[in-house]
Write a protein that holds these residues in place. Sequence first.
Motif, PDB file in Angstrom:
ATOM      1  N   LEU A  60       0.735  -1.384   0.134  1.00  0.00           N
ATOM      2  CA  LEU A  60      -0.005   0.029   0.039  1.00  0.00           C
ATOM      3  C   LEU A  60       0.825   1.309   0.154  1.00  0.00           C
ATOM      4  O   LEU A  60       0.313   2.272   0.246  1.00  0.00           O
ATOM      5  N   ILE A  61       2.225   1.271  -0.356  1.00  0.00           N
ATOM      6  CA  ILE A  61       2.989   2.181  -0.400  1.00  0.00           C
ATOM      7  C   ILE A  61       2.755   2.972  -1.586  1.00  0.00           C
ATOM      8  O   ILE A  61       2.665   2.599  -2.444  1.00  0.00           O
ATOM      9  N   ALA A  62       2.334   4.311  -1.296  1.00  0.00           N
ATOM     10  CA  ALA A  62       1.728   5.215  -2.372  1.00  0.00           C
ATOM     11  C   ALA A  62       2.526   5.498  -3.443  1.00  0.00           C
ATOM     12  O   ALA A  62       2.276   5.791  -4.749  1.00  0.00           O
ATOM     13  N   SER A  63       3.868   5.392  -3.405  1.00  0.00           N
ATOM     14  CA  SER A  63       4.951   5.664  -4.140  1.00  0.00           C
ATOM     15  C   SER A  63       5.350   4.332  -5.061  1.00  0.00           C
ATOM     16  O   SER A  63       6.413   4.561  -5.866  1.00  0.00           O
ATOM     17  N   GLU A  64       4.901   3.280  -4.659  1.00  0.00           N
ATOM     18  CA  GLU A  64       5.457   2.099  -5.275  1.00  0.00           C
ATOM     19  C   GLU A  64       4.436   1.509  -6.115  1.00  0.00           C
ATOM     20  O   GLU A  64       3.310   1.926  -6.287  1.00  0.00           O
ATOM     21  N   ASN A  65       5.035   0.510  -7.057  1.00  0.00           N
ATOM     22  CA  ASN A  65       4.390  -0.346  -8.133  1.00  0.00           C
ATOM     23  C   ASN A  65       5.022  -1.354  -8.431  1.00  0.00           C
ATOM     24  O   ASN A  65       5.981  -1.668  -7.975  1.00  0.00           O
ATOM     25  N   TYR A  66       4.375  -2.162  -9.558  1.00  0.00           N
ATOM     26  CA  TYR A  66       5.094  -3.382 -10.057  1.00  0.00           C
ATOM     27  C   TYR A  66       5.336  -3.123 -11.517  1.00  0.00           C
ATOM     28  O   TYR A  66       4.392  -2.786 -12.152  1.00  0.00           O
ATOM     29  N   THR A  67       6.492  -3.201 -11.952  1.00  0.00           N
ATOM     30  CA  THR A  67       6.687  -2.903 -13.378  1.00  0.00           C
ATOM     31  C   THR A  67       6.406  -4.328 -14.044  1.00  0.00           C
ATOM     32  O   THR A  67       6.304  -5.488 -13.458  1.00  0.00           O
ATOM     33  N   LYS A  85       7.014  -7.629 -16.821  1.00  0.00           N
ATOM     34  CA  LYS A  85       8.047  -8.294 -17.176  1.00  0.00           C
ATOM     35  C   LYS A  85       9.030  -7.758 -18.133  1.00  0.00           C
ATOM     36  O   LYS A  85      10.106  -7.759 -18.444  1.00  0.00           O
ATOM     37  N   ALA A  86       8.147  -7.025 -19.195  1.00  0.00           N
ATOM     38  CA  ALA A  86       8.975  -6.376 -20.389  1.00  0.00           C
ATOM     39  C   ALA A  86       9.807  -5.378 -20.070  1.00  0.00           C
ATOM     40  O   ALA A  86      11.029  -5.065 -20.606  1.00  0.00           O
ATOM     41  N   VAL A  87       9.227  -4.472 -18.999  1.00  0.00           N
ATOM     42  CA  VAL A  87      10.079  -3.502 -18.530  1.00  0.00           C
ATOM     43  C   VAL A  87      11.418  -3.989 -17.703  1.00  0.00           C
ATOM     44  O   VAL A  87      12.390  -3.595 -17.998  1.00  0.00           O
ATOM     45  N   LEU A  88      11.289  -5.154 -17.128  1.00  0.00           N
ATOM     46  CA  LEU A  88      12.380  -5.610 -16.413  1.00  0.00           C
ATOM     47  C   LEU A  88      13.215  -6.178 -17.261  1.00  0.00           C
ATOM     48  O   LEU A  88      14.679  -6.209 -17.169  1.00  0.00           O
ATOM     49  N   ASP A  89      12.675  -6.929 -18.207  1.00  0.00           N
ATOM     50  CA  ASP A  89      13.516  -7.522 -19.311  1.00  0.00           C
ATOM     51  C   ASP A  89      14.618  -6.264 -20.017  1.00  0.00           C
ATOM     52  O   ASP A  89      15.853  -6.447 -20.236  1.00  0.00           O
ATOM     53  N   ALA A  90      13.821  -5.061 -20.240  1.00  0.00           N
ATOM     54  CA  ALA A  90      14.614  -4.008 -20.973  1.00  0.00           C
ATOM     55  C   ALA A  90      15.738  -3.716 -19.988  1.00  0.00           C
ATOM     56  O   ALA A  90      16.907  -3.249 -20.652  1.00  0.00           O
ATOM     57  N   CYS A  91      15.449  -3.529 -18.831  1.00  0.00           N
ATOM     58  CA  CYS A  91      16.549  -2.773 -18.039  1.00  0.00           C
ATOM     59  C   CYS A  91      17.746  -4.016 -17.608  1.00  0.00           C
ATOM     60  O   CYS A  91      18.685  -3.398 -17.399  1.00  0.00           O
ATOM     61  N   GLY A  92      17.651  -5.248 -17.866  1.00  0.00           N
ATOM     62  CA  GLY A  92      18.648  -6.051 -17.577  1.00  0.00           C
ATOM     63  C   GLY A  92      19.221  -6.480 -18.904  1.00  0.00           C
ATOM     64  O   GLY A  92      19.269  -7.726 -19.471  1.00  0.00           O
ATOM     65  N   THR A  93      19.523  -5.398 -19.688  1.00  0.00           N
ATOM     66  CA  THR A  93      20.416  -5.821 -21.094  1.00  0.00           C
ATOM     67  C   THR A  93      21.550  -5.169 -21.219  1.00  0.00           C
ATOM     68  O   THR A  93      22.177  -4.514 -20.392  1.00  0.00           O
ATOM     69  N   VAL A  94      22.282  -5.454 -22.221  1.00  0.00           N
ATOM     70  CA  VAL A  94      23.708  -5.217 -22.737  1.00  0.00           C
ATOM     71  C   VAL A  94      23.756  -3.374 -22.807  1.00  0.00           C
ATOM     72  O   VAL A  94      24.883  -2.746 -22.848  1.00  0.00           O
ATOM     73  N   ARG A 143       4.685   3.443 -13.585  1.00  0.00           N
ATOM     74  CA  ARG A 143       4.884   2.162 -13.495  1.00  0.00           C
ATOM     75  C   ARG A 143       6.048   1.461 -14.395  1.00  0.00           C
ATOM     76  O   ARG A 143       6.195   0.332 -15.001  1.00  0.00           O
ATOM     77  N   GLY A 144       7.281   2.401 -14.537  1.00  0.00           N
ATOM     78  CA  GLY A 144       8.336   2.193 -15.100  1.00  0.00           C
ATOM     79  C   GLY A 144       9.294   1.675 -14.387  1.00  0.00           C
ATOM     80  O   GLY A 144       9.083   1.559 -13.143  1.00  0.00           O
ATOM     81  N   PRO A 145      10.582   1.699 -14.969  1.00  0.00           N
ATOM     82  CA  PRO A 145      11.917   1.364 -13.831  1.00  0.00           C
ATOM     83  C   PRO A 145      12.214   2.745 -13.021  1.00  0.00           C
ATOM     84  O   PRO A 145      11.528   3.798 -13.302  1.00  0.00           O
ATOM     85  N   ARG A 146      12.857   2.826 -12.117  1.00  0.00           N
ATOM     86  CA  ARG A 146      13.589   3.671 -11.294  1.00  0.00           C
ATOM     87  C   ARG A 146      14.230   4.782 -12.065  1.00  0.00           C
ATOM     88  O   ARG A 146      15.274   4.309 -12.526  1.00  0.00           O
ATOM     89  N   ALA A 160      15.868   2.424 -21.739  1.00  0.00           N
ATOM     90  CA  ALA A 160      15.116   1.234 -22.669  1.00  0.00           C
ATOM     91  C   ALA A 160      13.997   1.038 -21.778  1.00  0.00           C
ATOM     92  O   ALA A 160      12.856   0.902 -22.378  1.00  0.00           O
ATOM     93  N   GLY A 161      14.068   0.730 -20.370  1.00  0.00           N
ATOM     94  CA  GLY A 161      12.852   0.181 -19.655  1.00  0.00           C
ATOM     95  C   GLY A 161      11.679   1.450 -19.898  1.00  0.00           C
ATOM     96  O   GLY A 161      10.483   0.951 -19.677  1.00  0.00           O
ATOM     97  N   ILE A 162      12.406   2.800 -19.401  1.00  0.00           N
ATOM     98  CA  ILE A 162      11.261   3.719 -19.552  1.00  0.00           C
ATOM     99  C   ILE A 162      10.539   4.008 -20.708  1.00  0.00           C
ATOM    100  O   ILE A 162       9.288   3.958 -20.972  1.00  0.00           O
ATOM    101  N   ALA A 163      11.275   3.721 -21.996  1.00  0.00           N
ATOM    102  CA  ALA A 163      10.605   3.490 -23.134  1.00  0.00           C
ATOM    103  C   ALA A 163       9.625   2.664 -23.261  1.00  0.00           C
ATOM    104  O   ALA A 163       8.667   2.819 -23.699  1.00  0.00           O
ATOM    105  N   VAL A 164       9.872   1.322 -22.768  1.00  0.00           N
ATOM    106  CA  VAL A 164       8.728   0.208 -22.649  1.00  0.00           C
ATOM    107  C   VAL A 164       7.635   0.774 -21.928  1.00  0.00           C
ATOM    108  O   VAL A 164       6.443   0.481 -22.380  1.00  0.00           O
TER     109      VAL A 164
END
Length: 413
Positions: A28-35, A37-46, A229-232, A264-268
Amino acid sequence: MNALLKTDPEIFNLVKSEEAYQKRTIRLIASENYTSKAVLDACGTVFQNKYSEGYPGARYYQGQVNCDGVERLAIERAKALFGAEHANVQPYSGSPANLAIYLAFAKPGDTVLGLNLSHGGHLTHGSKASATGKWFNAVHYSLDPVTGLLNYDEIRRMALEHKPKLLIAGHSAYPRQLDFAKFREIADECGAILFVDMAHFAGLVAGGAHPNPVPFADVVTTTTHKTLRGPRGAMILCKEKHAKAIDKAVFPGLQGGPHNATTAGIAVALKEAMQPEFKEYARKTVENAKTLAAELTKRGFSLVSGGTDNHLMLIDLTNKNISGKEAAVAMENAGLILNYNTVPGETRKASDPSGIRLGTPSVTSRGFGADEMRKIAEWMELACSHSQDNGKLEAIAKETSALCERFAVPGIE
Ligand SMILES: *Cc1c(COP(=O)(O)O)cnc(C)c1O
């Protein structure tokens, strides 16, 4: 995550443990969310491997063919989604994005006017604990002590008295919509730059559930990881005439190379925010907040301003004879995760204040609806009234985790 398991089982285990924790608790933390899987994938890239100081087409390092593509997509999507003339997607997070606005438009010692921290403002709006309060002459407007609402006549009076360089609108804990046309009028009257910080409610703006500040403000900052709902990360949107000043303030003014994988994660995330489902998420986030606010009010909780019309609630627990921290700890033990918070007219210290803050973005992303809001209100009341009874809190935790089992968490398989 086989490579991670092999290289570093300790970190691997903490990741797995956090996944399980996020699944079995109600966030219930007002500033949090769940990204997603596509966003997580984009963030863990080369894109983690590349330096790109500068901006697309004008970099200080070679080899940018793909990085430019990523950043251009993020910029174009940000402009289209919010109707902005210019977007900078490089700020590392919300706080540095805000510092860039000070750097672009003010000199140390200049006056800025923003919302009082204990009335829902943010540290970076000129709090004494922040560089923005140490280096600038920050003055603050407060909520009306009777209504708990912003008083635009009082903001105007202070703006005309103090003639700030920056008039800051935006908040981390104000449960109502903002009147950007009024802020614009006041900024024009006193000759200030209107700086809107929509970190908390950008996702509602994107989904059409909150007025858009972009047409009114000179410059708008937002985090990308809260309702959006994007990455940090963060973005700055502004009028074309301020584009150069903003870009220079971010790089080389404050930062070095942008975090390309995050971009990349933000773009997704921005692409996701353009889909019809995102409108539905934004609408339901507000609807869930209103339902939860009504249920909590029925149970004797005192909501600042009497309710909510965005994604968050601020509750003054004074009448419940429990401090914000005691309540937050009891609720954590019951599987309900939120934060203690100062309230307008705070009489206690910030490390153990009178209130709690909560919001519905995460639970809405998870698919919770009205029935779940009623259960949450019931559990919150029980946790407050049995805050010293560990057996009771454990019993509630069993119920909250049983409810959680029925709802998948986006991004976690
Ligand atoms: C969260 C927040 C920020 C800061 O964001 P970080 O990414 O934590 O630095 C700035 N302004 C407001 C209004 C916020 O709510």
